[in-house]
Design a protein around this motif. Structure first.
Motif, PDB file in Angstrom:
ATOM      1  N   LYS A 387       1.007  -1.257   0.138  1.00 40.57           N
ATOM      2  CA  LYS A 387      -0.018   0.061  -0.049  1.00 40.57           C
ATOM      3  C   LYS A 387       0.913   1.258  -0.093  1.00 40.57           C
ATOM      4  O   LYS A 387       0.655   2.256  -0.738  1.00 40.57           O
ATOM      5  CB  LYS A 387      -0.924  -0.039   1.251  1.00 40.57           C
ATOM      6  CG  LYS A 387      -2.118  -0.885   0.875  1.00 40.57           C
ATOM      7  CD  LYS A 387      -2.839  -0.814   2.426  1.00 40.57           C
ATOM      8  CE  LYS A 387      -4.085  -1.961   2.041  1.00 40.57           C
ATOM      9  NZ  LYS A 387      -5.134  -2.026   3.443  1.00 40.57           N
ATOM     10  N   VAL A 390       2.084   1.599  -3.547  1.00 36.89           N
ATOM     11  CA  VAL A 390       1.101   2.253  -4.270  1.00 36.89           C
ATOM     12  C   VAL A 390       0.946   3.712  -3.957  1.00 36.89           C
ATOM     13  O   VAL A 390       0.949   4.553  -4.988  1.00 36.89           O
ATOM     14  CB  VAL A 390      -0.361   1.571  -4.074  1.00 36.89           C
ATOM     15  CG1 VAL A 390      -1.578   2.360  -4.614  1.00 36.89           C
ATOM     16  CG2 VAL A 390      -0.546   0.225  -4.671  1.00 36.89           C
ATOM     17  N   TYR A 400      -0.113  -1.841  -7.868  1.00 37.37           N
ATOM     18  CA  TYR A 400      -1.491  -2.602  -7.815  1.00 37.37           C
ATOM     19  C   TYR A 400      -1.539  -4.104  -7.967  1.00 37.37           C
ATOM     20  O   TYR A 400      -2.302  -4.775  -7.024  1.00 37.37           O
ATOM     21  CB  TYR A 400      -2.319  -1.858  -8.732  1.00 37.37           C
ATOM     22  CG  TYR A 400      -2.767  -0.314  -8.420  1.00 37.37           C
ATOM     23  CD1 TYR A 400      -3.429   0.371  -7.564  1.00 37.37           C
ATOM     24  CD2 TYR A 400      -1.765   0.561  -9.266  1.00 37.37           C
ATOM     25  CE1 TYR A 400      -3.385   1.505  -7.154  1.00 37.37           C
ATOM     26  CE2 TYR A 400      -2.014   1.823  -9.052  1.00 37.37           C
ATOM     27  CZ  TYR A 400      -2.808   2.310  -8.012  1.00 37.37           C
ATOM     28  OH  TYR A 400      -2.909   3.808  -7.845  1.00 37.37           O
ATOM     29  N   ASN A 419      -7.854  -4.342  -6.881  1.00 31.68           N
ATOM     30  CA  ASN A 419      -6.649  -3.897  -7.360  1.00 31.68           C
ATOM     31  C   ASN A 419      -6.012  -4.627  -8.518  1.00 31.68           C
ATOM     32  O   ASN A 419      -5.198  -3.838  -9.461  1.00 31.68           O
ATOM     33  CB  ASN A 419      -5.522  -4.058  -6.167  1.00 31.68           C
ATOM     34  CG  ASN A 419      -5.645  -2.926  -5.097  1.00 31.68           C
ATOM     35  OD1 ASN A 419      -5.551  -1.706  -5.286  1.00 31.68           O
ATOM     36  ND2 ASN A 419      -6.195  -3.442  -3.820  1.00 31.68           N
ATOM     37  N   SER A 423      -4.761  -2.335 -11.881  1.00 35.81           N
ATOM     38  CA  SER A 423      -3.691  -2.507 -12.801  1.00 35.81           C
ATOM     39  C   SER A 423      -4.148  -2.836 -14.187  1.00 35.81           C
ATOM     40  O   SER A 423      -3.209  -2.155 -14.888  1.00 35.81           O
ATOM     41  CB  SER A 423      -3.157  -3.714 -12.180  1.00 35.81           C
ATOM     42  OG  SER A 423      -3.617  -4.968 -12.498  1.00 35.81           O
TER      43      SER A 423
END
Length: 444
Positions: A387, A390, A400, A419, A423
């Motif tokens: 996270k 990201v 992701y 996620n 992506s």
């Protein structure tokens, strides 16, 4: 009174000695800065390895830290560490020696020297392309290799693990770091000299440099053991043209293809200081030799831990002390700060720290920390690190996708689907995400 005078004289002598010591090398202040940093922070406490800093033959600082997990013995100055890819320097020097003797030309092809080489496509590769990792050859590491590596006795035994692979690109077209390419260089050395690779190294590299604690190497791509002291001897001999002549030396440290690599030498520019040498890393192995163009400075760091288990932190801070901060160093140290904040204060504070640092961290390093948590069965912590990744790379598809992978491990299926889809928005060709979404939605 007499005793006081004698004591004052003694103190004066000590102080003058200290001053003289500091003036013995132009690197003394930087050495002292590195030493204080190592010994006054947890940097040295988390390092398991040995450090040597020298000005030519003169050792300015050497110290061993930590222990070896295998036998629990404390590391020492003369502890032997695995060289990993640092051995490529010795292979390149051997090739340049043979060039000086007129036995090899850098423009010669693999086919001209190894007429029976099995891969016809690879026969067009030149010696120069092998040296500079621009050959198009790949690697020999694979699950099959890992299963059979104990049976490998000779360089030719490596061939089955890569010789039939197609070239990844046209030779000379671009760079791809290649262990397979350096195995072929070793085979060339054996063919031209009629000696085994290690026999040649011992006589023509290790003995002239007085390296009594090095070798044999596992292959011409690396492996085998050495000490920080032997690598200092090697550096001094190399810088002094005892192993190759000045012309060959300059060729080895020149960036011929503008790819940050010469012939068996990694090349860096740290604030205008030109660094050359080589590193080596693998699980439980890390080390590097740094030399400076036009200067006698030699820095050797070796460890019996994986690169991010203390070694990379020590190496990077020593470089900062000697050569100043760079974007690469700053990014590395930022990553360390964020991970340290996460460990000590949790995700929210780590996220704030990341924001304060301009979201400027290294994606590869952060992923390695996440992977380590996952391997320890701490999937939720791995998710947290992804996270943060990201947050740092919101416009890239791969954080992701990796986050979704770890969320699956943590049992967070709905979040993983979200996620994977994110992506795909950024990279519609992410085949793994497509397959994972299909699989997860079929389970609903």
């Amino acid at each position: 009174m007499k005793k006081i005078i004698i004591a004052l004289l003694y103190v004066g002598i000590l102080n003058s000695c200290k001053t003289a010591t500091k003036q013995t090398s132009k690197y003394s202040e930087k050495v002292e800065e590195s030493q204080i940093l190592l010994d006054s922070s947890n940097l040295g406490g988390k390092f398991n390895g040995t450090i040597l800093i020298a000005e030519g033959e003169k050792i300015l600082f050497q110290k061993a830290y930590g222990f070896n997990e295998t036998d629990r013995k404390s590391n020492e100055i003369n502890t032997k560490y695995d060289l990993a890819s640092m051995g490529k320097m010795f292979t390149a020097i051997s090739i340049m020696q043979l060039k000086e003797q007129g036995k090899i030309k850098l423009e010669q092809t693999v086919g001209e020297i190894l007429s029976d080489y099995p891969n016809i496509e690879a026969k067009t590769i030149t010696v120069q392309q092998l040296l500079s990792h621009t050959s198009g050859l790949g690697d020999f590491f694979s699950p099959e290799f890992d299963k059979n590596k104990d049976s490998i006795k000779n360089l030719s035994d490596y061939l089955p693990y890569f010789v039939n692979d197609p070239l990844e690109f046209k030779p000379g077209e671009r760079m791809r770091y290649s262990n397979a390419g350096y195995v072929v260089l070793g085979l060339i050395i054996e063919k031209v000299t009629g000696k085994s690779y290690n026999e040649y190294l011992t006589k023509n590299v290790f003995s002239p440099a007085d390296m009594t604690s090095t070798g044999p190497l596992s292959s011409s791509a690396g492996g085998g053991n050495s000490t920080v002291s032997d690598l200092q001897k090697f550096a001094f001999a190399f810088q002094g043209y005892k192993l190759v002549n000045e012309e060959s030396f300059k060729l080895m440290i020149a960036d011929h293809f503008n790819n940050g690599y010469g012939y068996g030498m990694s090349l860096r520019d740290l604030n205008g200081t030109k660094i050359y040498g080589h590193n080596g890393g693998a699980p439980g192995i890390s080390g590097e030799l740094d030399m400076v163009i036009g200067e006698p400075l030699i820095i050797v760091t070796m460890s019996n831990r994986s690169p991010n288990d203390g070694w990379a932190q020590v190496r990077t801070n020593i470089r900062k002390a000697f050569f100043g901060n760079t974007p690469e160093i700053e990014q590395f140290l930022n990553t360390e700060q964020v991970i340290k904040t996460y460990r000590e204060q949790g995700f929210d504070e780590a996220s704030k720290k990341l924001t304060k640092l301009g979201n400027n961290i290294i994606d590869k390093n952060a992923f390695e920390y996440a992977e380590k948590y996952a391997m320890q069965g701490q999937s939720n912590k791995a998710v947290d690190i992804l996270k943060l990744l990201v947050q740092a790379y919101p416009d890239q598809w791969y954080p992701y996708s990796f986050l979704a992978d770890f969320q699956l491990q943590a049992g967070q299926k709905e979040e993983a689907i979200k996620n994977y889809r994110k992506s795909l928005e950024l990279n519609p060709e992410n085949g793994q995400a497509i397959e994972q979404i299909k699989m997860l939605e079929s389970q609903k």
